[in-house]
Structures are given as structure tokens and as C-alpha cells.
Write an enzyme that holds these catalytic residues in place. Structure first.
Site, PDB file in Angstrom:
ATOM      1  N   ALA A   1       0.862  -1.182   0.000  1.00 10.64           N
ATOM      2  CA  ALA A   1       0.000   0.000   0.000  1.00 10.64           C
ATOM      3  C   ALA A   1       0.894   1.226   0.000  1.00 10.64           C
ATOM      4  O   ALA A   1       2.105   1.139   0.186  1.00 10.64           O
ATOM      5  CB  ALA A   1      -0.933  -0.004   1.210  1.00 10.64           C
ATOM      6  N   MET A   2       0.278   2.398  -0.182  1.00  9.74           N
ATOM      7  CA  MET A   2       0.991   3.667  -0.159  1.00  9.74           C
ATOM      8  C   MET A   2       0.160   4.684   0.591  1.00  9.74           C
ATOM      9  O   MET A   2      -1.036   4.841   0.332  1.00  9.74           O
ATOM     10  CB  MET A   2       1.282   4.151  -1.586  1.00  9.74           C
ATOM     11  CG  MET A   2       1.946   5.514  -1.653  1.00  9.74           C
ATOM     12  SD  MET A   2       3.617   5.503  -0.930  1.00  9.74           S
ATOM     13  CE  MET A   2       3.934   7.272  -0.833  1.00  9.74           C
TER      14      MET A   2
ATOM     15  N   GLU B   1      -0.991   2.110   7.234  1.00 13.44           N
ATOM     16  CA  GLU B   1      -1.089   3.284   6.367  1.00 13.44           C
ATOM     17  C   GLU B   1      -1.779   4.440   7.085  1.00 13.44           C
ATOM     18  O   GLU B   1      -1.441   5.614   6.858  1.00 13.44           O
ATOM     19  CB  GLU B   1      -1.831   2.933   5.078  1.00 13.44           C
ATOM     20  CG  GLU B   1      -1.199   1.807   4.265  1.00 13.44           C
ATOM     21  CD  GLU B   1       0.269   2.025   3.959  1.00 13.44           C
ATOM     22  OE1 GLU B   1       0.672   3.180   3.763  1.00 13.44           O
ATOM     23  OE2 GLU B   1       1.017   1.029   3.907  1.00 13.44           O
TER      24      GLU B   1
ATOM     25  N   HIS C   1       0.598   6.446   9.099  1.00 15.16           N
ATOM     26  CA  HIS C   1       1.373   7.367   8.267  1.00 15.16           C
ATOM     27  C   HIS C   1       0.704   8.733   8.112  1.00 15.16           C
ATOM     28  O   HIS C   1       1.374   9.717   7.776  1.00 15.16           O
ATOM     29  CB  HIS C   1       1.562   6.781   6.865  1.00 15.16           C
ATOM     30  CG  HIS C   1       2.719   5.854   6.724  1.00 15.16           C
ATOM     31  ND1 HIS C   1       3.987   6.167   7.142  1.00 15.16           N
ATOM     32  CD2 HIS C   1       2.804   4.613   6.174  1.00 15.16           C
ATOM     33  CE1 HIS C   1       4.804   5.171   6.850  1.00 15.16           C
ATOM     34  NE2 HIS C   1       4.109   4.206   6.269  1.00 15.16           N
TER      35      HIS C   1
ATOM     36  N   GLU D   1       8.507   4.295   8.165  1.00 10.28           N
ATOM     37  CA  GLU D   1       8.092   2.901   8.048  1.00 10.28           C
ATOM     38  C   GLU D   1       8.149   2.146   9.373  1.00 10.28           C
ATOM     39  O   GLU D   1       7.264   1.338   9.673  1.00 10.28           O
ATOM     40  CB  GLU D   1       8.931   2.198   6.978  1.00 10.28           C
ATOM     41  CG  GLU D   1       8.789   2.799   5.594  1.00 10.28           C
ATOM     42  CD  GLU D   1       7.341   2.909   5.118  1.00 10.28           C
ATOM     43  OE1 GLU D   1       6.460   2.214   5.662  1.00 10.28           O
ATOM     44  OE2 GLU D   1       7.090   3.700   4.205  1.00 10.28           O
TER      45      GLU D   1
END
Length: 828
Positions: A256-257, A290, A293, A312
Site C-alpha cells: 500500500a501507499m 497506512e 502514516h 516505516e
């Protein structure tokens, strides 16, 4: 293409203050290219020369303050700019090319229904494939994006999007973002929308997966909302964006991003076939990862790529911990899976020649090409383990207090490791700076071994440490009860190195397990009595996390040559058939199949190794006939298929469409069986074509490519090799599937001639197709089953080829080290 150096980025950041991007994209001009216009408002603090980056198919015009620039000065990906002090406006118009490698603007046409989709993945330096930008993380700006899309498409972006009266889609302006976070995804999406905490939430996938997304929508949204609420209990800063969309996109290179407001996931997470609860947990963990993040990475962003671990490692730790807290009813203990599978990734990466500190020295990351190499098990799993140890040592209260100071001081800005450590130090009296030097600036794995001395009811426990890091651990002391079970007497908290041995009360424990709660990052060994107890009673230890810690120790012993691979398989046969924790079964079987059977035993020993794995699978199938453990049964079915040495049984399953006693064969199992039949020479092209007609989906296309490359004929291998290396027609996913099929342990003699051809072919491919395909070639197309000194020597000779790009070189260094380890394991 020129890579950006750290020095260049620092110089440009001192010169420029970038305020605003207006990006206009036209996706209606065909299947190969699209039109891109970017208008950048920025200020030069002094007069000076710099450059803007883009990678166009055709550069049409560039205007600086309405004055045309000479577009022929574009060199590689850099257009030079000569600036006077003050405010400027730069407008660049270009035609850009769609990607099929998962980089930049990736375009995909679904073979199920012919619908097309595009999405952006702009990490590191791929924004330049979509629009012109000052492409470095510390030049944050506001972005306004508008998109002209084909009729019937929906456009998703970082902010809420609305279709304008003229048909164009316009996204709300973002808060200040780094260039690599800009994201949009366009196509005829199937969407499930809701609201939570006053914000719009949505999940999206391609239309052919609609029924599968709908089936899992409640679980996905439940996890999303629960993690969102839990993060707001932990963090003082509220979620900083105007919406939360999650798009499951095709042919995505990563898991994923973390694009702000629009997280993109690989759409294999929309499960079209049966999966285990551990695989559902993995999806949930990625959702939590995610979302973490959004604060650490998006709200506060690294200044340069040497601090990528901060993003990360933090998200990895928070993903597992927050999911554990927020969704314990769905997933009881996420740390078991982390310990068995994820952590092993870190241990393996940290013992290769390519190891690096969790927080590398800035000088070791001089440019974007070198930065790309650090997305590995160290930045993720080791870093998360280090943070878990930090929380154990520091206490969660002080840890979260420091994190919240960090967010407050650097919101919508950039920060470094030094900032992070200073902010943690502001919340505690402990010497966080010294801890960081010992844990984050060093490489390698410590090894901890217990030693017991004494007699009768008086014993002392000493922990021998091979390494230099301090550890706070829990030592589990276990006794054997009359039934033979190993029961916990106590968990003793210890600091390593010890100031003095730990005094134990009572008889000598039957088993001492260091790091019993898996709170630190270290390899473990046993004293002689404990090793005998562990090997005899492993399945009779009540805590699954303890069993996971012991299985990991056994895995390390095999990799280090301290335990024969065949002995590991016998231990698995003795205990795995009684194991109830699915994550443990999957992790042990995965290591047994992919490493021991395929690489760590000799060709002569391999049939016996596969037979042992099949025997474990058969026993698990017998134990799950009552339907009470469908995930365990599915895992056993997969292992039986993958380890079959004769085709009859699995071929009968394929003919019947079901496994006797269940489950019925879904597409994943049908393709899995057909691949194995292809390897064994028990199927043919007409059968593969018929299965593809039955399942013409993108996953079916990949399954067929994998099967065709697995067929044991010279013609099949030649065709697969040509598809991989002689043309650039394969997308990233079809390349991977073909490469996975090509090399098979059973076919080593058939493909021997291709081993020396791999290196020049991979170098040429990487030069043509870039870093993502270089990584794919190094990971999947490497001749991993040519395990002999000749193959190792050949590979080491090619490492000196200066034509090899860094992404391929790093992957081959790791592969060759694994090859050398496999050779040593065969000698154990």
C-alpha cells in the site's frame, strides 16, 4: 535519468520556498499518453540557478513569469532555471506516457470487462512521470489538481473531488504536502461510501471486483473506523485531511501507499477466493499501518531519505500495536504473526552483506537511487522491533508524550532523526540519545543464550550476550506438569547486560525462554536442558507467542547451520500437527516449503522433505474434517498441493472441483493445482487455455502465465524467457508471474543453460525499464534453485559489472548471500 543528490536537495531547499501547485491533467487523449500542465508558484530567496524535474514523452512549452524557456535545454529529467530573487510562476505543458510498471501513472485494462483504470504512484522521484515538480520531500506545497477524464469515470484524489459543470473533476486544495504524496486514481470505480467522525470515508475497487469488495466492506470499514478512533486516543493532533478514501488498485508494486486522504492498496486485498484469518489480519494491519502514516510521514515528513525508517518503522509498530488494541475481537494477537513472519524478514536482511543501520548515516544515502535500496526488512521489521523495545524500556506513556511533542513541533513540516530523539527526550528522564546510538546506528543481530548454575531449589540465571545492544526482556521459566505440558512458573523481567545473575526460587526450570514476550530484537539459543524440553514439548506450551519465539529460534538455527534442515522438518512433523495458532502453522510451513525443501536440502534429499511436508498437511486435513478450523484446513490444502510429487491426487481434486471433505476449489486453488501439475509435466497448453477461459480475470491471466512458464519443455522455457527479457510487453505483474513459473527446483537440468544468461539479460532489462522492473527481475527471475559453487561464483563475478543499476545490484547481493547460506545449510 539524473538522480537527485542530498547536496543538491539541500542547496535547492535553501534557495526556494514553494507555495502552490496547480496541476491539470487530460486523460482523454488515448491509451498510451496523457496531457499534463503544471503551474508552480514559488519564491527564490536569492538570485540563483536551479532546475525543475520532469520525464515527458514530449515537452511542449515552459514559461517562467510568462517568458518562454528554451525547452531544448531539458537534459534527462532536468529543465534548468535561472532565477532572480523574489516571487515566480512556472508553467510547464507536456505529453506524458502511461506506465505498465507500477510507477508514475499506471494504466490497466481489466481483461474481465475491458474497463480501464489509472492511478498514480509517485514515490521517491516518480512524480516527474506525471507533472513537473521541484521533487524533494522538504519542498512542501499546497496542491490543486483537476482532471479531464473519460465519460463514466470517477476521479479520486488527496482531497474531496467534485465534477464541475464542464465535466472536469476538481479536487479540494490540499494542506502542504511533499510532492511524492500527491495521488489520484481514475476509472469506473465501484465505491462503498460512509461517514465517520464527521468525515467522508470510502473504499473503492474496479467493477469486476465489486461483489468481493461488498462482501468484505463491513470488515474493512470496521477496522478503519476502529483504528481511526484509537489513533485519536493516542495522538493529540487530529486527523489532518478532509476525507479518508482507500482505493484497491490493480498491479500495485507495494502492499500500500500512504497518500494523504487517498491510500492506495494492491487489489489482491479484495479477496476473490477463500483466505485465512491471518491473511485478513494482514490486510487489517496494512490498513492500520497506512493510517499511522497520516501523522508520521504525511503530517510530519522526513527531510531527506536517510530517515525513511522513521516513516516505516513507526507505521509498522503502530500498525500491529493499534490493531491489537482496536480490533482484538477480530484478531486476538497480531504480535504472533509479526514474530513468526514479519520479524524473520528483519533478521534475514540484517545478516546479509547489504545490512545497514535502522537509521543510516546521512552520508550513506547520498542520492535517491541509494535511498530506494533501504525499503527492506530493516527499515520495516527491525525498526518496528526496535521501537517496541523502546516502548518496553521507556514506557508507553512517555513514548506517546514524546510523539505528541514531535507532531506539535513539526506539523505540516519536515523533521529528522535528531528532532525525533530530542522530542522523545523532552518527555522522559531516560537517556534516549544513548539508546538511539546503540539501537539505531548499529547493524547486526545480537544473540542471547541462557546459562543456569546451582542445585536443588537454588539456581541462578545468567544471560550471555553475543552483541553490544542493551535489552529489556522477559525470561519465561517453565516447568513440566504431570501430563507433560510445559506450564509457566513466572516471567522474570531482566535487563541485559545484567549487573548480577538473576536468583531463581524453586527447582531448575525445565525450559527457559529468553525474550518470552518477543519484546526485543535478538536471536535466541537455549541451554542444553531447555533445548531438549523445547524440542520434546513445543506443541504443549500454552502461549502461542512463546511457541512463535521458539519456532523463530529454530529457524535461525537452521539458517546458521546449528540445526540440520531435516531435523527441523522432523520437529515440524512432531509438533505442527498439534498446533492451533494459524500464524505459526503458516509461518513454519512456509519456511519448510520455500526454504528447506526447495533450497536447504540436496536434490537427493528433496523428495523426502516434500514427503514430510505432505505428511504434515495430511495430518492437518484429518484434524480439520469437522469444519471447525477452515483456515487451518485451507493452509493444509495449499501445502499439500505445493508439495505434491505425483499428480494423481491433486488432479482428481481439479477434476472434481473440490477437496474431499472441503473446501470447494475457488480460482486461487484451481490455479495453484494447475501450476503444480505443470511443474510435474501433468498438464498441457489446451488445459491451461481452458482454465483461462473459465477465469479470464487479471488473476487468471497471471495464473496462465505462471503455468505456461512452468511447463517442463524446452519450447515453454524459451517462450517464457523471450517474454521476460526480449520484449517489454509484460506488465509488472505478468512479468512476476512468468518469472515465478520459469525457475523450478524439479527442472534445474532443463533450465541450466539460462543461468549464465540471466545476468546480462537482467542488466539490459533494468536499463530499459527502470528500478521497479530491476527489483522484480532480481527478486523473481533470479536462478534461485541453481545451488552450487559454480552458480555462486558466476553471480559474484557479475556484481562488478558497472552497467548494473543500484536496485538490481542490491537485489543480487542479497540473492547471492542467500545462495551461499543455502550451500552452507546443505553441509549442516
Amino acid at each position: 535519468m539524473s538522480v537527485l543528490t542530498r547536496d543538491e536537495a539541500q542547496t535547492r531547499a535553501q534557495l526556494l520556498d514553494v507555495q502552490h501547485y496547480t496541476v491539470d491533467l487530460d486523460l482523454t487523449t488515448g491509451d498510451e499518453t496523457f496531457e499534463s500542465t503544471s503551474l508552480i508558484r514559488f519564491t527564490a530567496r536569492t538570485a540563483g540557478d536551479t532546475f525543475v524535474e520532469l520525464k515527458p514523452e514530449t515537452l511542449h512549452s515552459a514559461l517562467l513569469d510568462d517568458a518562454p524557456l528554451d525547452i531544448t535545454t531539458l537534459e534527462g529529467n532536468r529543465l534548468p532555471l535561472r532565477l532572480g530573487a523574489g516571487e515566480h510562476v512556472l508553467r510547464i505543458t507536456a505529453t506524458m506516457r502511461y506506465s505498465r510498471t507500477g510507477e508514475g501513472m499506471h494504466r490497466f485494462t481489466d481483461p474481465s470487462d475491458g474497463e480501464s483504470y489509472v492511478y498514480t504512484q509517485l514515490f521517491m522521484e516518480d512524480v516527474q512521470r506525471v507533472f513537473a515538480a521541484f521533487d524533494q520531500p522538504d519542498l512542501k506545497a499546497v496542491f490543486e489538481v483537476s482532471v479531464d477524464a473519460p465519460e463514466g469515470w470517477t476521479v479520486l484524489a488527496n482531497g474531496i473531488t467534485e465534477q464541475q459543470p464542464d465535466g472536469r473533476w476538481k479536487a479540494a486544495p490540499t494542506p502542504p504536502l511533499s510532492t511524492y504524496f500527491v495521488c489520484f486514481a481514475a476509472g469506473p470505480w465501484h465505491s462503498v461510501r460512509t461517514e465517520h467522525a464527521g468525515l467522508p470515508f470510502g473504499i473503492h475497487c474496479r467493477r469486476s471486483l465489486a461483489a468481493h469488495l461488498d462482501a468484505d466492506a463491513d470488515e474493512i470499514l470496521t477496522v478503519t473506523k476502529a483504528c481511526y478512533d484509537r489513533f485519536h486516543e493516542k495522538f493529540e493532533e487530529p486527523y489532518p485531511f478532509d476525507s479518508y478514501d482507500q482505493a484497491f488498485v490493480p498491479e500495485f508494486n507495494s502492499g500500500a501507499m500512504e497518500n494523504p486522504g487517498l491510500v492506495t492498496f494492491r487489489d489482491e486485498f479484495v479477496f476473490r477466493s477463500a483466505v485465512t484469518v491471518t491473511e485478513r489480519q494482514t490486510r487489517a494491519m496494512v490498513i492500520a499501518h497506512e493510517m499511522a502514516h497520516m501523522w508520521f510521514g504525511d503530517l510530519v515528513t522526513l527531510r531527506w531519505w536517510d530517515d525513511i525508517w522513521l516513516n516505516e518503522s513507526f507505521a509498522e509498530y503502530m500498525g500491529y500495536q493499534t490493531l491489537n488494541e482496536a480490533c482484538s475481537d477480530l484478531f486476538p494477537d497480531t504480535w504472533v504473526d509479526f514474530g513468526v513472519t514479519r520479524k524473520a524478514w528483519g533478521y534475514e536482511a540484517d545478516q546479509r552483506p547489504s545490512t545497514h543501520p535502522v537509521a543510516p548515516d546521512p552520508e550513506s544515502v547520498p542520492d535517491t537511487a541509494s535511498a530506494l535500496l533501504n525499503f527492506d526488512g530493516i527499515s520495516y521489521a527491525k525498526g518496528a522491533s526496535a521501537l517496541r523495545q523502546l516502548v518496553t524500556w521507556l514506557g508507553e506513556k512517555d513514548f506517546l508524550a514524546g510523539i505528541n511533542i514531535h507532531f506539535k513541533r513539526h506539523r505540516f513540516g519536515n523533521a529528522t532523526l535528531a528532532d525525533f530523539i530530542d522530542n522523545l527526550a523532552a518527555a522522559t528522564d531516560r537517556d534516549v540519545h544513548a539508546w538511539a546510538e546503540q539501537w539505531l546506528r548499529t547493524t547486526g543481530v545480537d544473540t542471547l543464550t541462557p546459562a543456569l548454575t546451582g542445585e536443588g531449589l537454588h539456581w541462578k540465571l545468567t544471560v550471555d550476550r553475543d552483541g553490544a545492544r542493551p535489552h529489556r526482556i522477559a525470561a519465561g521459566l517453565y516447568d513440566r506438569d504431570p501430563s507433560g505440558d510445559l506450564v509457566l512458573r513466572e516471567r522474570r523481567e531482566l535487563d541485559v547486560p545484567q549487573t548480577e545473575p538473576a536468583e531463581l526460587t524453586g527447582p531448575r526450570p525445565a525450559l527457559v525462554v529468553l525474550n518470552d514476550e518477543d519484546l526485543t530484537y535478538a536471536k535466541l539459543r537455549f541451554d542444553a536442558v531447555s533445548e531438549e524440553s523445547a524440542l520434546r514439548g513445543l506443541s504443549r506450551i500454552p502461549d502461542p507467542l512463546t511457541r512463535a519465539v521458539i519456532w523463530n529460534a529454530l529457524r535461525d538455527m537452521v539458517r546458521d547451520g546449528d540445526l540440520a534442515p531435516r531435523d527441523y522438518l522432523e520437529i515440524a512433523l512432531a509438533h505442527l500437527t498439534e498446533e492451533t495458532e494459524l500464524a505459526v502453522v503458516q509461518g513454519v510451513l512456509g519456511f519448510a516449503r520455500a526454504q528447506i525443501a526447495d533450497r536447504y536440502v540436496t536434490e537427493e534429499q528433496r523428495p523426502a522433505a516434500l514427503a514430510t511436508i505432505s505428511e504434515i498437511a495430511r495430518a492437518l486435513l484429518r484434524h480439520t474434517e469437522d469444519g471447525e478450523a477452515p483456515g487451518l484446513r485451507l493452509t493444509a490444502v495449499r501445502a499439500f498441493i505445493d508439495s505434491a510429487t505425483t499428480p494423481d491426487k491433486i488432479a482428481s481434486w481439479l477434476d472434481d472441483g473440490t477437496v474431499h471433505g472441503g473446501p470447494e476449489l475457488d480460482p486461487e486453488l484451481r490455479w495453484r493445482i494447475l501450476v503444480r501439475l505443470a511443474v510435474l509435466g501433468a498438464t498441457d497448453e489446451p488445459t491451461i487455455a481452458a482454465e483461462l477461459e473459465r477465469d479470464p480475470s487479471a488473476t487468471g491471466q497471471e495464473g496462465a502465465a505462471r503455468c505456461r512458464a512452468s511447463l517442463p519443455t524446452p519450447e515453454a522455457k524459451a517462450a517464457a524467457w523471450s517474454a521476460l527479457f526480449d520484449t517489454d510487453d509484460l506488465s509488472n505483474y505478468l512479468f512476476t508471474a512468468t518469472a515465478q513459473g520459469f525457475w523450478q527446483p524439479e527442472q534445474s537440468a532443463l533450465v541450466r543453460e539460462y543461468v549464465p544468461r540471466f545476468y546480462p539479460a537482467a542488466i539490459a532489462l533494468s536499463d530499459r525499464r527502470g528500478a521497479a522492473m530491476a527489483e522484480a527481475a532480481g527478486r523473481y527471475a533470479f536462478p534461485a534453485y541453481a545451488i552450487d559453487q559454480e552458480s555462486l561464483t558466476l553471480g559474484e563475478q557479475h556484481l562488478d559489472d558497472d552497467r548494473m543499476i543500484p536496485a538490481l545490484h542490491r537485489k543480487l547481493v542479497d540473492q547471492l548471500d542467500d545462495l551461499a547460506r543455502a550451500l552452507r545449510a546443505r553441509e549442516a
